[in-house]
Design a protein around this motif. Structure first.
Motif, PDB file in Angstrom:
ATOM      1  N   GLU A 256       0.759  -1.167  -0.137  1.00 48.31           N
ATOM      2  CA  GLU A 256      -0.021  -0.131  -0.073  1.00 48.31           C
ATOM      3  C   GLU A 256       0.852   1.322   0.018  1.00 48.31           C
ATOM      4  O   GLU A 256       1.760   1.324   0.989  1.00 48.31           O
ATOM      5  N   LYS A 257       0.612   2.011  -0.884  1.00 49.22           N
ATOM      6  CA  LYS A 257       1.390   3.352  -1.030  1.00 49.22           C
ATOM      7  C   LYS A 257       0.559   4.491  -1.417  1.00 49.22           C
ATOM      8  O   LYS A 257      -0.659   4.403  -1.918  1.00 49.22           O
ATOM      9  N   LEU A 258       0.922   5.530  -0.889  1.00 53.78           N
ATOM     10  CA  LEU A 258       0.234   6.996  -0.975  1.00 53.78           C
ATOM     11  C   LEU A 258       0.217   7.284  -2.723  1.00 53.78           C
ATOM     12  O   LEU A 258       0.845   6.594  -3.533  1.00 53.78           O
ATOM     13  N   ARG A 259      -0.645   7.821  -3.122  1.00 50.32           N
ATOM     14  CA  ARG A 259      -0.988   8.065  -4.519  1.00 50.32           C
ATOM     15  C   ARG A 259       0.085   9.179  -4.875  1.00 50.32           C
ATOM     16  O   ARG A 259      -0.095  10.490  -4.505  1.00 50.32           O
ATOM     17  N   SER A 260       0.953   8.751  -5.572  1.00 55.89           N
ATOM     18  CA  SER A 260       2.219   9.687  -6.208  1.00 55.89           C
ATOM     19  C   SER A 260       1.517  11.049  -6.754  1.00 55.89           C
ATOM     20  O   SER A 260       2.084  12.179  -6.332  1.00 55.89           O
ATOM     21  N   GLU A 261       0.488  11.040  -7.600  1.00 56.52           N
ATOM     22  CA  GLU A 261       0.118  12.142  -8.206  1.00 56.52           C
ATOM     23  C   GLU A 261      -0.474  13.347  -7.315  1.00 56.52           C
ATOM     24  O   GLU A 261      -0.255  14.592  -7.423  1.00 56.52           O
ATOM     25  N   HIS A 262      -0.955  12.788  -6.184  1.00 61.46           N
ATOM     26  CA  HIS A 262      -1.475  13.746  -5.047  1.00 61.46           C
ATOM     27  C   HIS A 262      -0.222  14.301  -4.326  1.00 61.46           C
ATOM     28  O   HIS A 262      -0.356  15.733  -4.067  1.00 61.46           O
ATOM     29  N   LEU A 263       0.668  13.623  -4.160  1.00 63.80           N
ATOM     30  CA  LEU A 263       2.106  14.067  -3.473  1.00 63.80           C
ATOM     31  C   LEU A 263       2.697  15.109  -4.257  1.00 63.80           C
ATOM     32  O   LEU A 263       3.095  16.006  -3.900  1.00 63.80           O
ATOM     33  N   TYR A 264       2.726  14.749  -5.739  1.00 61.82           N
ATOM     34  CA  TYR A 264       3.332  15.753  -6.651  1.00 61.82           C
ATOM     35  C   TYR A 264       2.750  17.214  -6.614  1.00 61.82           C
ATOM     36  O   TYR A 264       3.426  18.202  -6.593  1.00 61.82           O
ATOM     37  N   GLN A 265       1.323  17.172  -6.546  1.00 62.76           N
ATOM     38  CA  GLN A 265       0.425  18.334  -6.341  1.00 62.76           C
ATOM     39  C   GLN A 265       0.709  18.945  -5.134  1.00 62.76           C
ATOM     40  O   GLN A 265       1.078  20.449  -5.125  1.00 62.76           O
ATOM     41  N   ILE A 266       0.850  18.457  -4.025  1.00 59.93           N
ATOM     42  CA  ILE A 266       1.370  19.057  -2.621  1.00 59.93           C
ATOM     43  C   ILE A 266       2.643  19.615  -2.768  1.00 59.93           C
ATOM     44  O   ILE A 266       2.869  20.947  -2.361  1.00 59.93           O
ATOM     45  N   ASN A 267       3.651  19.032  -3.346  1.00 61.67           N
ATOM     46  CA  ASN A 267       4.947  19.309  -3.360  1.00 61.67           C
ATOM     47  C   ASN A 267       5.090  20.516  -4.282  1.00 61.67           C
ATOM     48  O   ASN A 267       5.956  21.453  -4.185  1.00 61.67           O
ATOM     49  N   ALA A 268       4.174  20.593  -5.426  1.00 62.59           N
ATOM     50  CA  ALA A 268       4.290  21.928  -6.333  1.00 62.59           C
ATOM     51  C   ALA A 268       3.704  22.892  -5.499  1.00 62.59           C
ATOM     52  O   ALA A 268       4.257  24.120  -5.898  1.00 62.59           O
ATOM     53  N   TYR A 269       2.812  22.981  -4.660  1.00 61.36           N
ATOM     54  CA  TYR A 269       2.477  24.033  -3.859  1.00 61.36           C
ATOM     55  C   TYR A 269       3.674  24.622  -3.173  1.00 61.36           C
ATOM     56  O   TYR A 269       3.893  25.737  -3.149  1.00 61.36           O
ATOM     57  N   MET A 270       4.231  23.539  -2.295  1.00 64.96           N
ATOM     58  CA  MET A 270       5.371  23.909  -1.556  1.00 64.96           C
ATOM     59  C   MET A 270       6.508  24.789  -2.248  1.00 64.96           C
ATOM     60  O   MET A 270       7.043  25.811  -1.783  1.00 64.96           O
ATOM     61  N   ASP A 271       6.788  24.109  -3.282  1.00 70.72           N
ATOM     62  CA  ASP A 271       7.938  24.724  -4.088  1.00 70.72           C
ATOM     63  C   ASP A 271       7.413  26.080  -4.596  1.00 70.72           C
ATOM     64  O   ASP A 271       8.642  26.689  -5.055  1.00 70.72           O
ATOM     65  N   ASN A 272       6.369  26.351  -4.689  1.00 70.69           N
ATOM     66  CA  ASN A 272       5.946  27.808  -5.616  1.00 70.69           C
ATOM     67  C   ASN A 272       5.405  28.913  -4.705  1.00 70.69           C
ATOM     68  O   ASN A 272       5.080  30.158  -5.057  1.00 70.69           O
ATOM     69  N   LEU A 273       5.363  28.392  -3.288  1.00 70.30           N
ATOM     70  CA  LEU A 273       4.676  29.326  -2.388  1.00 70.30           C
ATOM     71  C   LEU A 273       5.674  30.644  -2.267  1.00 70.30           C
ATOM     72  O   LEU A 273       6.980  30.486  -2.064  1.00 70.30           O
ATOM     73  N   GLU A 274       5.309  31.655  -1.988  1.00 74.76           N
ATOM     74  CA  GLU A 274       5.706  32.935  -1.773  1.00 74.76           C
ATOM     75  C   GLU A 274       5.303  33.745  -0.773  1.00 74.76           C
ATOM     76  O   GLU A 274       4.149  33.683  -0.348  1.00 74.76           O
TER      77      GLU A 274
END
Length: 328
Positions: A256-274
Motif C-alpha cells: 500500500e502506497k500513497l498516491r504519487s500524483e497527489h503528493l506531486y501536487q502538494i509538493n508543487a504548492y510548497m515549491d512555488n509558495l511565496e
C-alpha cells in the motif's frame, strides 16, 4: 465559493441538530434555517422593471407602442418604470427551490411542512422556472451578500434533482454514479464547514509558478495552480486538497502506497509558495472514507504535511468533531 458573511453563519446549518443522512432533508433544513434568519432581518428588496398601461403617467412613456395600439381610444398610455419590490430574482429562486424540494420523493414530513409554511410568506413573489442560466443572472452586492450561501444551496439542489415518472415530483441524483459531482460536493462541503465552524479566513487560492517563461507562448502553456481550500489566520496557514477517491492509497508491487500524483501536487504548492507563509505553510491531503481511516505525517523544509481521512458514514455531530480536530 460558499459564503455566508453576515447571515448568522453558525446557526444556519445548525450541525448539532441535524441527524439525517438524506441530502434532500439536509438541504431543506439549511434553507428553512436560512430563510428564517432572512425573516428576522427582512427580505431584500430591489427595483424591478415594470411595463403597464395606465392612466397615471409614471416613468417613461412608450410612444411607439401607444401610437401602434391607438392609445387615444383607451385613455391610457404604456409606461416603463422601476418599482421597489420584493419580487427580485434571488427571492424568486429561493421560493422556486423550496417548492421543488416540497415535491421531492422521500422528504421528511417535518421538512415538507416547514418549507410549505415558508412558501406562504412568498405569496407576493412570482414563480420562476429554474434553469442553469438563472443562477448566473443574480447580482448580489454588499448589502444583500447574506443571500449568497442560500443561493449556492439552491443551485446545488437544482443541479441534483431529477424528474421522476410521477408528474410534478423529483428525486435526488445518485451521487455514487457521478464521481466528479461527488468530488465537487465533498470539496464545497469541507470549504463551507471551515468557513462556518472556525475563525480561519477560508477561500481557494491561486499560487503563481516560480518558473520564469522565456516568452509569452511559454507563459501561456503553464496550467493554473489553484488550491481547493486555503485556511489563514494571524498565526497559521493551512492548504487542504480534497481528494475524492475510493481509497487514499493504491497497490504498488503488492504494497500500500500513497498516491504519487497527489503528493506531486502538494509538493508543487510548497515549491512555488511565496510571501509570509512560504516556509511555514501546513499542507493536508484529505480523503473521505467510511471504513479505512488513515493518518500519516511528514515534514519537508519546515512544512508540516498531513494525510488524513474523514469518515462520512457517521452522525453529523461526529463529523463536526473530527473535522475541527484536523485543524485544531
Amino acid at each position: 465559493m460558499l459564503r455566508l458573511d453576515k447571515l448568522a453563519e453558525k446557526d444556519v446549518v445548525a450541525v448539532d441538530a441535524i441527524d439525517t443522512t438524506t441530502l434532500a432533508d439536509l438541504f431543506a433544513r439549511v434553507l428553512i434555517n436560512g430563510t428564517n434568519h432572512l425573516l428576522k432581518r427582512g427580505f431584500d428588496r430591489g427595483y424591478v422593471s415594470q411595463h403597464e398601461w395606465t392612466g397615471r403617467l409614471r416613468g417613461r412613456i412608450c410612444f411607439h407602442e401607444a401610437i401602434r395600439r391607438n392609445a387615444t381610444v383607451t385613455g391610457r398610455l404604456p409606461c416603463d418604470y422601476d418599482e421597489l419590490s420584493y419580487n427580485v430574482l434571488h427571492n424568486r429562486i429561493l421560493k422556486a427551490t423550496m417548492r421543488r424540494l416540497i415535491r421531492t420523493q422521500g422528504l421528511a414530513a417535518e421538512c415538507s411542512e416547514g418549507l410549505t409554511q415558508l412558501c406562504r410568506l412568498f405569496s407576493d413573489i412570482q414563480d420562476i422556472e429554474l434553469t442553469g442560466r438563472v443562477f448566473g443572472q443574480v447580482q448580489l452586492h454588499r448589502n444583500n451578500q447574506f443571500y449568497d450561501f442560500l443561493l449556492k444551496v439552491c443551485e446545488l439542489t437544482y443541479r441534483n434533482l431529477l424528474v421522476t415518472e410521477k408528474p410534478g415530483t423529483s428525486r435526488f441524483m445518485d451521487f455514487d454514479q457521478d464521481e466528479r459531482q461527488m468530488a465537487n460536493l465533498f470539496e464545497e462541503f469541507v470549504r463551507a464547514f471551515y468557513r462556518l465552524r472556525t475563525n480561519f479566513r477560508v477561500k481557494p487560492e491561486d499560487i503563481r509558478w516560480r518558473w520564469i517563461p522565456s516568452d509569452d507562448f511559454s507563459k501561456g502553456l503553464l496550467p493554473r495552480m489553484r488550491t481547493d481550500i486555503s485556511l489563514t489566520s494571524d498565526t497559521r496557514k493551512i492548504i487542504i486538497d480534497c481528494k475524492f477517491t475510493p481509497k487514499a492509497t493504491q497497490h504498488h508491487f503488492e504494497a500500500e502506497k500513497l498516491r504519487s500524483e497527489h503528493l506531486y501536487q502538494i509538493n508543487a504548492y510548497m515549491d512555488n509558495l511565496e510571501g509570509e507563509w512560504a516556509d511555514t505553510c501546513e499542507m493536508m491531503l484529505l480523503y473521505p472514507t467510511v471504513d479505512s481511516p488513515l493518518s500519516a505525517d511528514y515534514t519537508h523544509k519546515g512544512h508540516k504535511i498531513s494525510i488524513r481521512t474523514i469518515n462520512l458514514n457517521q452522525p453529523w455531530q461526529s463529523i463536526d468533531k473530527d473535522l475541527l480536530a484536523l485543524v485544531a
